[in-house]
Design an enzyme around this catalytic site. Structure first.
Site, PDB file in Angstrom:
ATOM      1  N   ASP A 298      32.352  36.248  39.920  1.00  0.00           N
ATOM      2  CA  ASP A 298      33.330  35.489  40.080  1.00  0.00           C
ATOM      3  C   ASP A 298      34.630  36.044  38.997  1.00  0.00           C
ATOM      4  OD1 ASP A 298      33.640  33.552  42.112  1.00  0.00           O
ATOM      5  OD2 ASP A 298      35.026  32.673  40.671  1.00  0.00           O
TER       6      ASP A 298
ATOM      7  N   GLY B  61      43.108  42.618  45.728  1.00  0.00           N
ATOM      8  CA  GLY B  61      43.679  41.662  45.266  1.00  0.00           C
ATOM      9  C   GLY B  61      44.834  41.818  44.187  1.00  0.00           C
ATOM     10  N   PHE B  62      44.588  41.451  43.011  1.00  0.00           N
ATOM     11  CA  PHE B  62      45.880  41.712  42.325  1.00  0.00           C
ATOM     12  C   PHE B  62      45.880  43.101  41.569  1.00  0.00           C
ATOM     13  CE2 PHE B  62      44.723  37.130  41.896  1.00  0.00           C
ATOM     14  CZ  PHE B  62      45.788  36.535  42.228  1.00  0.00           C
TER      15      PHE B  62
END
Ligand code: IMP
Length: 221
Positions: free
Chosen positions: A76, A161-162
């Protein structure tokens, strides 16, 4: 036959990064696919709690090919922006799917400066990852951090994602991160994770650091 590491993830980018890192350590990695509707993402305040919950969920969805000695991996991660007091942090997934990368850049617009060095520190952020491995009924946790800063515009290409807005700080000759504005042996030369290939990202990334930290706790394969 060496044990297989079953990685519970629906994210092809994460799978490729873990595979790139772990095959070098002699492990084989397979994706543990579970129907998204059968999984829930706990909205906890720590990445460790989320990772342990995912291990417990994975244990009730083991594939038929799972054999004795195999391991389960979950991971995560989140982006923590200093000027936003660590936001989006554990809310990264929600924030990415709502305001997205441009939304993060907009939130930081007021911090832009002409000076690339002070800009890098004003816009500082870090990715953090927690990886958890289930092995012989035990859970081992590894953590990794990647310091860097948020770009003023997105740089796409690879990644997910980022990645298109995150520029990692340079690393010294021992692969240790330097602070803002310092030049090191290893650098993306101002490129975001989205603009470099996977092999380069893995030199810097929170994910490979978390895996390194985790697997350093095990006897080698
Ligand atoms: P997750 O919950 O670990 O899947 O990730 C939370 C959010 O952070 C998602 O929107 C991911 O796309 C994003 N994220 C996680 N790891 C990375 C990374 O290595 N690069 C870019 N974005 C990431």
């Amino acid at each position: 036959m060496s044990p297989t590491i079953w990685f519970l993830t629906g994210n092809a980018g994460k799978l490729a990064e873990a595979d790139n890192h772990l095959t070098k350590l002699g492990y084989s990695v397979r994706q543990l696919i579970v129907d998204e509707e059968q999984l829930f993402e706990p909205q906890a305040t720590s990445l460790e709690v989320v990772a342990e919950s995912k291990i417990n969920q994975a244990l009730s969805h083991l594939p038929n090919e799972f054999k004795e000695g195999d391991m389960i991996l979950v991971e995560d991660a989140g982006l923590f922006v200093s000027a936003l007091d660590g936001f989006p942090g554990v809310y990264s997934s929600y924030v990415h799917s709502t305001i997205g990368n441009l939304g993060i850049i907009r939130l930081l617009n007021h911090l832009e400066t002409e000076d690339p060095v002070s800009s890098a520190s004003l816009r500082s952020a870090q990715f953090r990852a927690v990886a958890a491995l289930w092995r012989n009924d035990q859970i081992i946790i590894g953590e990794g951090v990647c310091p860097g800063h948020i770009a003023t515009e997105t740089m796409d290409g690879n990644g997910f994602g980022f990645d298109p807005i995150f520029i990692p700080y340079d690393l010294d000759a021992n692969f240790q991160p330097l602070s803002a504005g310092n030049y090191g042996e290893h650098s993306t030369h101002g490129k975001t994770f989205g603009a470099v290939d996977l092999e380069v990202k893995n030199k810097f990334s929170h994910r490979s650091r978390a895996l390194q930290n985790l697997f350093s706790q095990l006897p080698s394969a």
